[in-house]
Motif scaffolding. Structure first.
Motif, PDB file in Angstrom:
ATOM      1  N   ILE A   1      54.722  26.899  43.809  1.00 42.81           N
ATOM      2  CA  ILE A   1      53.549  27.754  44.001  1.00 42.81           C
ATOM      3  C   ILE A   1      52.942  27.622  45.403  1.00 42.81           C
ATOM      4  N   LEU A   2      53.560  26.850  46.264  1.00 44.11           N
ATOM      5  CA  LEU A   2      53.041  26.698  47.624  1.00 44.11           C
ATOM      6  C   LEU A   2      52.953  28.025  48.378  1.00 44.11           C
ATOM      7  N   PRO A   3      53.974  28.896  48.317  1.00 41.53           N
ATOM      8  CA  PRO A   3      53.808  30.192  48.992  1.00 41.53           C
ATOM      9  C   PRO A   3      52.607  30.988  48.457  1.00 41.53           C
ATOM     10  N   LEU A   4      52.347  30.883  47.162  1.00 46.45           N
ATOM     11  CA  LEU A   4      51.177  31.544  46.583  1.00 46.45           C
ATOM     12  C   LEU A   4      49.891  30.938  47.139  1.00 46.45           C
ATOM     13  N   ALA A   5      49.840  29.619  47.210  1.00 41.40           N
ATOM     14  CA  ALA A   5      48.644  28.942  47.723  1.00 41.40           C
ATOM     15  C   ALA A   5      48.381  29.301  49.185  1.00 41.40           C
ATOM     16  N   ILE A   6      49.434  29.499  49.946  1.00 37.79           N
ATOM     17  CA  ILE A   6      49.280  29.842  51.359  1.00 37.79           C
ATOM     18  C   ILE A   6      48.880  31.304  51.517  1.00 37.79           C
TER      19      ILE A   6
ATOM     20  N   SER B   1      47.558  41.619  47.486  1.00 37.80           N
ATOM     21  CA  SER B   1      48.817  42.276  47.119  1.00 37.80           C
ATOM     22  C   SER B   1      50.013  41.397  47.478  1.00 37.80           C
ATOM     23  N   GLY B   2      49.955  40.710  48.609  1.00 36.84           N
ATOM     24  CA  GLY B   2      51.047  39.805  48.980  1.00 36.84           C
ATOM     25  C   GLY B   2      51.180  38.654  48.001  1.00 36.84           C
ATOM     26  N   SER B   3      50.044  38.094  47.613  1.00 39.52           N
ATOM     27  CA  SER B   3      50.095  36.982  46.666  1.00 39.52           C
ATOM     28  C   SER B   3      50.477  37.457  45.268  1.00 39.52           C
ATOM     29  N   LEU B   4      50.122  38.680  44.916  1.00 43.03           N
ATOM     30  CA  LEU B   4      50.560  39.230  43.635  1.00 43.03           C
ATOM     31  C   LEU B   4      52.076  39.385  43.619  1.00 43.03           C
TER      32      LEU B   4
ATOM     33  N   GLY C   1      55.098  29.867  35.686  1.00 40.06           N
ATOM     34  CA  GLY C   1      54.550  31.204  35.475  1.00 40.06           C
ATOM     35  C   GLY C   1      53.084  31.168  35.096  1.00 40.06           C
ATOM     36  N   ARG C   2      52.747  30.277  34.187  1.00 42.97           N
ATOM     37  CA  ARG C   2      51.345  30.152  33.763  1.00 42.97           C
ATOM     38  C   ARG C   2      50.469  29.593  34.876  1.00 42.97           C
ATOM     39  N   LEU C   3      50.992  28.624  35.612  1.00 38.84           N
ATOM     40  CA  LEU C   3      50.235  28.060  36.729  1.00 38.84           C
ATOM     41  C   LEU C   3      50.029  29.099  37.823  1.00 38.84           C
ATOM     42  N   ALA C   4      51.051  29.882  38.124  1.00 41.95           N
ATOM     43  CA  ALA C   4      50.918  30.920  39.151  1.00 41.95           C
ATOM     44  C   ALA C   4      49.853  31.936  38.744  1.00 41.95           C
ATOM     45  N   ALA C   5      49.865  32.346  37.488  1.00 44.60           N
ATOM     46  CA  ALA C   5      48.858  33.304  37.008  1.00 44.60           C
ATOM     47  C   ALA C   5      47.463  32.692  37.050  1.00 44.60           C
ATOM     48  N   SER C   6      47.345  31.432  36.672  1.00 44.02           N
ATOM     49  CA  SER C   6      46.039  30.753  36.694  1.00 44.02           C
ATOM     50  C   SER C   6      45.535  30.580  38.115  1.00 44.02           C
ATOM     51  N   ALA C   7      46.427  30.188  39.012  1.00 43.80           N
ATOM     52  CA  ALA C   7      46.023  30.011  40.415  1.00 43.80           C
ATOM     53  C   ALA C   7      45.641  31.342  41.042  1.00 43.80           C
ATOM     54  N   TYR C   8      46.367  32.392  40.718  1.00 46.34           N
ATOM     55  CA  TYR C   8      46.050  33.725  41.239  1.00 46.34           C
ATOM     56  C   TYR C   8      44.675  34.183  40.765  1.00 46.34           C
ATOM     57  N   GLY C   9      44.402  33.936  39.500  1.00 43.46           N
ATOM     58  CA  GLY C   9      43.133  34.373  38.930  1.00 43.46           C
ATOM     59  C   GLY C   9      41.938  33.527  39.322  1.00 43.46           C
ATOM     60  N   SER C  10      42.166  32.300  39.741  1.00 41.46           N
ATOM     61  CA  SER C  10      41.033  31.417  40.037  1.00 41.46           C
ATOM     62  C   SER C  10      40.737  31.275  41.523  1.00 41.46           C
ATOM     63  N   THR C  11      41.559  31.867  42.371  1.00 39.87           N
ATOM     64  CA  THR C  11      41.321  31.790  43.810  1.00 39.87           C
ATOM     65  C   THR C  11      40.949  33.166  44.346  1.00 39.87           C
ATOM     66  N   GLU C  12      40.521  33.194  45.594  1.00 44.02           N
ATOM     67  CA  GLU C  12      40.015  34.427  46.205  1.00 44.02           C
ATOM     68  C   GLU C  12      40.802  34.745  47.469  1.00 44.02           C
ATOM     69  N   THR C  13      40.778  35.985  47.863  1.00 42.16           N
ATOM     70  CA  THR C  13      41.399  36.427  49.115  1.00 42.16           C
ATOM     71  C   THR C  13      40.374  36.253  50.242  1.00 42.16           C
ATOM     72  N   THR C  14      40.136  35.017  50.606  1.00 40.49           N
ATOM     73  CA  THR C  14      39.049  34.649  51.516  1.00 40.49           C
ATOM     74  C   THR C  14      39.105  35.387  52.849  1.00 40.49           C
ATOM     75  N   PHE C  15      40.226  35.327  53.541  1.00 32.41           N
ATOM     76  CA  PHE C  15      40.298  35.959  54.859  1.00 32.41           C
ATOM     77  C   PHE C  15      40.258  37.474  54.754  1.00 32.41           C
TER      78      PHE C  15
ATOM     79  N   VAL D   1      40.658  25.797  47.555  1.00 34.06           N
ATOM     80  CA  VAL D   1      41.360  24.528  47.309  1.00 34.06           C
ATOM     81  C   VAL D   1      40.905  23.922  45.981  1.00 34.06           C
ATOM     82  N   VAL D   2      39.604  23.907  45.742  1.00 29.85           N
ATOM     83  CA  VAL D   2      39.076  23.357  44.489  1.00 29.85           C
ATOM     84  C   VAL D   2      39.603  24.161  43.295  1.00 29.85           C
ATOM     85  N   SER D   3      39.621  25.477  43.432  1.00 26.52           N
ATOM     86  CA  SER D   3      40.124  26.322  42.346  1.00 26.52           C
ATOM     87  C   SER D   3      41.606  26.083  42.089  1.00 26.52           C
ATOM     88  N   LEU D   4      42.371  25.911  43.147  1.00 30.04           N
ATOM     89  CA  LEU D   4      43.803  25.659  43.006  1.00 30.04           C
ATOM     90  C   LEU D   4      44.057  24.310  42.334  1.00 30.04           C
ATOM     91  N   VAL D   5      43.343  23.284  42.769  1.00 31.75           N
ATOM     92  CA  VAL D   5      43.486  21.953  42.161  1.00 31.75           C
ATOM     93  C   VAL D   5      43.059  21.994  40.691  1.00 31.75           C
TER      94      VAL D   5
END
Length: 178
Positions: free
Chosen positions: A90-95, A102-105, A122-136, A163-167
């Protein structure tokens, strides 16, 4: 019983809001349709103002991904993060997530297709996607549209929250799905 109640509430929540909000406005004497049209005009004007910022961030993300920058960073950081329990997949997703929704999706779709929707990844990727934001993306598009130039604290706050959301997503998914 609880699952049935939640399902019923979920099924009726949006139709109820669609019905209740205009009725409440009419009861308060608001010209609902005219207000809706004014809001739509304002939204269209805002869309025109954010288009240059949107194009800039999407081109930059496309160039970074197309040039292999995301994959290179993932290869460099992967071994270190793997040792502390961070799933390298999931590192590419986190980056990419702070840069582009759309890129992270696309990365989430790739992970779910490769590992399966019911897999831990799969579940972690969906959870990380839903709990983080497109900050930049938010900073570039929305802050740029209203002319905010000093974003230093917003960048730091947004990235710390990501970072907190991802962890948290990793910890919760480990507790629930492993």
């Amino acid at each position: 019983m609880i699952r049935h109640l939640i399902g019923t509430i979920s099924a009726w929540a949006i139709p109820a809001f669609i019905l209740v909000i205009p009725l409440y406005g009419m009861a308060k004497g608001v010209k609902v349709y005219e207000s809706f049209v004014e809001g739509a005009k304002g939204g269209f004007q805002m869309a025109i103002r954010i288009i240059p910022y949107l194009v800039a961030i999407l081109v930059a993300v496309g160039m970074l991904r197309g040039a292999g920058g995301i994959d290179l960073l993932a290869r460099w950081l992967g071994p270190v993060l793997g040792r502390i329990g961070f799933p390298v997949e999931i590192l590419p997703l986190a980056i990419l997530r702070p840069l582009s929704g759309s890129g992270s999706l696309g990365v989430v779709t790739e992970l779910v297709t490769t590992h399966g929707p019911d897999s831990f990844i799969g579940r972690l990727a969906a959870s990380a996607y839903g709990s983080t934001e497109t900050t930049f993306y938010v900073l570039a598009v929305y802050f740029g549209a209203v002319g905010i130039k000093k974003t230093r604290h917003a960048v730091i706050s947004g990235l710390v929250a990501d970072v907190v959301s991802l962890v948290a997503a990793i910890i919760v998914c480990r507790l629930v799905f492993l």
